[in-house]
Design an enzyme around this catalytic site. Structure first.
Site, PDB file in Angstrom:
ATOM      1  N   CYS B  87       0.835  -1.199   0.000  1.00 52.51           N
ATOM      2  CA  CYS B  87       0.000   0.000   0.000  1.00 52.51           C
ATOM      3  C   CYS B  87       0.873   1.252   0.000  1.00 52.51           C
ATOM      4  O   CYS B  87       1.542   1.524  -0.978  1.00 52.51           O
ATOM      5  CB  CYS B  87      -0.980  -0.042   1.179  1.00 52.51           C
ATOM      6  SG  CYS B  87      -2.321   1.148   1.031  1.00 52.51           S
ATOM      7  N   HIS B 207      -3.782  -5.623   1.018  1.00 51.18           N
ATOM      8  CA  HIS B 207      -3.164  -5.844   2.328  1.00 51.18           C
ATOM      9  C   HIS B 207      -3.128  -7.317   2.731  1.00 51.18           C
ATOM     10  O   HIS B 207      -3.966  -7.774   3.502  1.00 51.18           O
ATOM     11  CB  HIS B 207      -3.916  -5.048   3.394  1.00 51.18           C
ATOM     12  CG  HIS B 207      -3.689  -3.578   3.306  1.00 51.18           C
ATOM     13  ND1 HIS B 207      -2.513  -2.971   3.705  1.00 51.18           N
ATOM     14  CD2 HIS B 207      -4.466  -2.581   2.828  1.00 51.18           C
ATOM     15  CE1 HIS B 207      -2.592  -1.666   3.487  1.00 51.18           C
ATOM     16  NE2 HIS B 207      -3.767  -1.405   2.956  1.00 51.18           N
ATOM     17  N   GLU B 209      -1.130  -8.486   4.804  1.00 47.26           N
ATOM     18  CA  GLU B 209      -0.783  -8.533   6.230  1.00 47.26           C
ATOM     19  C   GLU B 209      -2.001  -8.357   7.132  1.00 47.26           C
ATOM     20  O   GLU B 209      -1.922  -8.607   8.334  1.00 47.26           O
ATOM     21  CB  GLU B 209       0.305  -7.487   6.539  1.00 47.26           C
ATOM     22  CG  GLU B 209      -0.170  -6.062   6.779  1.00 47.26           C
ATOM     23  CD  GLU B 209      -0.589  -5.296   5.531  1.00 47.26           C
ATOM     24  OE1 GLU B 209      -0.933  -5.929   4.508  1.00 47.26           O
ATOM     25  OE2 GLU B 209      -0.618  -4.047   5.589  1.00 47.26           O
TER      26      GLU B 209
END
Lengths: 791, 254
Positions: B87, B207, B209
């Site tokens: 990002c 994302h 994560e």
């Protein structure tokens, strides 16, 4: 600052009566700076001068309450050495003037309340209310407010996980922006805003002070709007979320390393508020060195510095020995920091300066030779002993008594506009501005940063897991203004009941209540009556449900020319789920499960979304509320979920049972075949919003146990049918169905039937269509089948 | 031995919390690297997390690329160390020219946070090696400037040389072009993430994560994080990462 005709105190928004009270507190005539300080601190926003006598009646005690009313945010222990801090606050008037900055700084302000207590902010919920969505000004406000909430929350890295978006003509000239923040505290982090220890340093850190937000509390938050009022624009603060992010990290580091005695954020009334409130809580006073306050621009008047509402600032009370370490932390986070004063034994807030601006206090905190005293006010006079009014209260004459129980709700089951087919009515409701999918709005908010979001916005209460434990926090905001308009006691009590119910149906135990009371001009007896009734409803419901009120905010004067808002009690509740894996969601999970209606309908259609759509007489037949039954219902559903008896659960609220069922179908991607006994009015049965009802999906083999448990709690249940198929079908049975209904002139048919995909389409397109956003983005865009993880 | 993975912390980073959590779930040791430091503390991979570095008021990533830590990151990348930007981290890498292309404002001109389906292009890179099979991965996006842009020649070269690592997918599994429902921001050719020519530096907008545990709605992102961790361990042990062409330089990192 003043004009020839109007005396200064009135320019500042103080009445003659208040000026007399100030003279009495000081035993002398106040000077201009002192008047300015009084004007902001005695504003409705800061002093609660009209509402304080009412708020004293709220229940505030709870065994796990660690910090409550009067603190910057409520704090409740959740075990494992952790506690949750939460509070809701309004930013209505700034958002009406400048929607982006008004909403953005609303988020910033409530976040500071939470991290000032030592909590890391983990979530934001925003409850927004606007006028007609087709109106260009409304669209401008919605767009600006949504961008403002997102622009700030996304940047500081706090997920926006829930809230509300409601349209009602009463908000046309006066939108509501209420923001709730939630934070998580670890053991030893709790910090109070109390200026203890005379001799300690008063440290200001964060952004420099500028001219923005001069008199925001007194000018904007505490008076009604004139027609077009560009002169109030300079009173709106400007937000800097990047500075706020640094402020969060610096503040939590200062607290974790035990470098500060106490911390208070600067919001309304700026340095004046932060100094006098912390001094008042500590039973101390303060010498404030005006020269030492970092400024954004030269030429600021002393009164501007003292009442500026420049954002992203904090005041800390620091022992002299820790100053160097505090300065190092602030420098590392690139935040301006300065010692601006000393805590004193004498309980006065004293503002000092020097002619050349070189600093009014010496290294030991004593005034230097030649220091000039600009103001001296006893701290309590500005804070805990501020003026209080006992306002006149009078019920409006036009108010009709609620109909007797059992009386028929006349003529409300006809739908003159939308035709006869209840399926078409349901489709229209699902596509209406207040019930359609909020996705086009919440997609503009980061709702999963921090990796805690188990259930985000759009489907009932938000669920946030607590890392390192099996626990989760569950949060919601609810406010019933439609019923408050008819009966403010009932509207407030319903709001609490619904918020608590939304938490309970996930399996979580509600912990406490924060509230934002949005009402009209308290000097109008009818408006004050609505506020008084609202507080009474809030208190009654909290007592019945065993919930402490841990804080909140009162926003009065929500009136524009020609219209006052519907009384709007916005309730925020945080609950605790001991084991997040037991969480129940509101989407149907499998075919062939039993669909069980829990609770019984009552009352009529007044204040319902159906009535809004059909244009029925709104003063006939509001829903009925039995708080004792509501408490039992919520105990029951929590127990049923804890025993693993419930697959999915949704409460009956806006749009009634039919909308609740349709949502469970849409979210679950499957239909249901049901049969519903309806009373006199099929419309009441399908679309009535009487509370204390749930729809549960239960695995067939658990149905007996589920029913038995309900019986044990004295709760009525009724099996409606089973899940499955591409359609939602509700056959209507009983006296209100078919022939009987037709004889009474009802145009409701004897069955509701709709294809779930059609319902979904209406639900997804309703909001962008209402706001003219259609085409801006394809709402079908992310509708990937099977993306939802249930349970 | 536990792989040590550095997380670069700029003022304004906010998905560092997610990154720390994901690396722990993936069995690595997260090491937070302050933006003013040029000491990478001996980490063997670097993750640049999401957020709004320095506020991103000018343009996403444009200030962060000049920070001291980015000099060290560039040297680490030059030496063949695996670097993943997510990002805002992708925006920073693009601004620093460590990966090709640029991230423009979303086509809808609004911030967008939603779940997307991400189709991995290759399964033999330092960032995809643990994925196993090529299937759509569900994870969130959350950004205002995520529209991947490069000129046609660059895009052609990227595709030819295997530089496109992930693309957005439609519900039917096809690649989501700029106007398709599965493409959240108008990215050209549906590109969600790319890597550099050497293959050891990659960036993506979604994302992974934040999608490392089923309780959060998806754990499809864990394969990408695990790939980075495995590559870190390999780099620590051998000084090179398979699937890359960068020559390992002795004593590479600053």
């Amino acid at each position: 600052m003043t004009t020839a005709e109007v005396p200064l105190h009135r320019v500042l928004g103080l009445t003659d009566e208040e000026l007399d009270a100030i003279r009495e507190k000081l035993s002398r005539e106040p000077n201009a700076l002192e008047l300015a300080m009084f004007s902001v601190m005695w504003s409705e926003h800061c002093s609660y001068k009209s509402s304080r006598p009412l708020l004293k009646t709220l229940p505030t005690k709870g065994k796990d309450v660690v910090a409550g009313v009067g603190e910057q945010a409520g704090v409740i222990a959740i075990g494992d050495g952790l506690a949750v801090a939460f509070k809701i606050e309004s930013h209505n008037h700034p958002s009406a003037v400048e929607p982006y900055q008004g909403a953005a700084t609303g988020v910033g302000g409530i976040l500071r309340d939470v991290f000032a207590m030592g909590a890391r902010p983990i979530a934001v919920l925003d409850a927004l209310r606007f006028g007609d969505p087709a109106d260009p000004r409304t669209r401008h406000l919605v767009d600006g407010v949504v961008r403002g909430v997102g622009g700030y929350g996304n940047c500081v890295g706090v997920p926006t996980v829930g809230g509300e978006l409601v349209f009602d003509p009463s908000y046309q000239g006066n939108p509501l922006v209420n923001v709730m923040a939630i934070g998580l505290l670890e053991d030893g982090m709790l910090t109070r805003a109390s200026a203890d220890g005379p001799g300690n340093l008063v440290v200001l850190y964060g952004s420099a002070t500028g001219r923005d937000g001069i008199g925001g509390a007194s000018v904007l938050a505490s008076a009604t709007f004139g027609d077009q009022d560009p002169s109030k624009r300079p009173s709106v603060q400007v937000g800097d979320p990047f500075a706020e992010k640094l402020l969060i990290e610096a503040t939590l580091e200062l607290i974790a390393r035990q470098l500060v005695v106490s911390i208070q954020d600067l919001g309304a009334a700026g340095i004046t508020c932060a100094t006098c409130e912390t001094a008042d809580r500590g039973g101390t006073g303060m010498l404030v060195d005006l020269d030492a306050i970092p400024r954004r621009e030269p030429g600021l008047e002393p009164f501007e510095v003292m009442i500026s509402e420049s954002q992203e600032r904090m005041v800390a009370i620091v022992e002299p020995a820790q100053w160097e370490a505090v300065r190092e932390v602030c420098n590392r986070w690139e935040l301006p920091v300065a010692v601006i004063g000393r805590v004193t034994v004498e309980p006065d807030v004293v503002v000092l300066t020097t002619p050349d601006g070189s600093g009014a206090l010496d290294a030991e905190g004593r005034p230097v030779a030649g220091a000039v005293e600009l103001a001296r006010i006893p701290a309590p006079a500005l804070a805990s002993e501020a003026i209080v009014f006992n306002r006149e209260s009078r019920a409006p004459a036009r108010r009709r008594p609620a109909p007797a129980p059992g009386s028929p709700a006349e003529a409300v089951d006809a739908l003159p506009v939308r035709g006869q087919d209840p399926g078409a009515v349901l489709t229209a409701l699902l596509g209406s501005p207040n019930l359609s999918s909020r996705r086009p709005v919440f997609e503009q908010y980061d709702h999963n940063v921090q990796a805690n979001t188990v259930a985000g916005p759009g489907r009932g209460a938000a669920v946030l897991r607590v890392k390192g434990t099996t626990k989760a926090l569950v949060a919601t905001t609810d406010g019933n203004a439609s019923v408050s308009k008819i009966d403010p006691w009932l509207g407030a009590a319903l709001s609490v009941a619904e918020a608590a119910r939304n938490v309970s149906i996930t399996g979580a135990r509600p912990l406490g209540v924060t509230n934002c009371l949005n009402y009209g001009d308290p000097t109008r007896p009818e408006a004050f009556w609505a506020l008084a009734e609202g507080v009474r409803g809030l208190a009654d419901a909290c007592v019945a449900l065993g919930l402490p009120v841990t804080g909140g905010n009162v926003s009065l004067y929500n009136e524009a020319p020609g219209s006052a808002i519907a009384p709007t009690p916005e309730i925020g509740i945080v609950g605790l789920l001991d084991d997040v894996s037991t969480r129940v969601g509101p989407a149907f999970r499998a075919d062939g499960n039993a669909v069980v209606l829990v609770g019984q309908p009552g009352g009529g259609l007044a204040g319902s979304e159906y009535a809004r759509l059909a244009g029925a007489a709104v003063e006939d037949g509001p829903p009925t509320l039995d708080l004792e039954l509501e408490a039992r219902l919520q105990t029951f559903i929590r127990e049923a979920i804890a025993r693993g008896l419930v697959e999915s659960c949704q409460d009956v609220s806006g749009g009634g049972l039919a909308v609740a069922l349709a949502e469970m179908c849409i979210w679950g991607g499957r239909g249901a075949q049901l049969r519903l006994r309806v009373g006199d009015s099929p419309a009441v049965g399908l679309f009535g919003e009487s509370p204390s009802r749930l729809v549960c999906e239960v695995v067939p083999r658990h149905v007996p146990a589920f029913g038995l448990l309900a019986l044990h709690h004295g709760i009525h249940t009724e099996a409606l049918g089973s899940t499955g198929g591409p359609r939602l079908v509700i056959e209507l049975a009983g006296e209100g169905a078919t022939g009987a209904a037709e004889e009474r002139g009802s145009r409701i048919a004897d069955a509701l039937e709709a294809v779930v995909d059609d319902l979904r389409h209406a639900w997804e397109h309703g909001l962008p269509r209402a706001l003219g956003w259609e085409g801006d983005d394809d709402p079908d865009g992310a509708a990937l089948p099977g993306l939802e993880v249930a349970g | 031995m536990t792989a040590r993975v550095g997380i670069v912390l700029f003022p304004g980073s906010n998905r560092d919390i997610d990154a720390v959590n994901a690396l722990r779930v993936a069995g690595a040791e997260p090491v937070v690297l302050w933006h003013e430091s040029v000491d990478l503390e001996g980490v063997s991979a670097i993750l640049i997390p999401g957020g709004f570095a320095y506020g991103d008021y000018l343009r996403a990533g444009v200030i962060a690329r000049f920070s001291p830590v980015m000099r060290a990151v560039a040297a680490f990348a030059e030496a063949g160390g695996p670097v993943l930007g997510i990002c805002n981290g992708f925006q920073v890498l693009a601004e620093a020219k460590l990966v090709p292309g640029a991230l423009l404002r979303n086509r809808g001109l609004r911030f967008v946070c939603r779940e997307v389906a991400l189709l991995p292009e290759h399964l033999d890179t330092p960032f995809t090696r643990e994925l196993g099979v090529r299937r759509p991965l569900r994870m969130p996006v959350a950004h205002g400037e995520g529209c991947y842009y490069a000129d046609d020649a660059t895009l052609d070269a990227l595709e030819r040389e295997g530089g496109v690592l992930w693309r957005y997918a439609n519900p039917d599994g096809s690649v989501a072009g700029p106007d398709d429902p599965g493409n959240p921001n108008g990215s050209l050719r549906g590109i969600a993430g790319v890597r550099n020519a050497a293959g050891n530096v990659a960036g993506l907008m979604p994302h992974p994560e934040t999608a490392v545990e089923a309780i959060l709605g998806s754990d499809d992102g864990l394969g990408i994080i695990r790939s980075l961790v495995v590559s870190a361990a390999e780099y620590a042990a051998t000084g090179a990462v398979s699937g890359t062409t960068t020559r390992a330089l002795a004593g590479g990192a600053a």
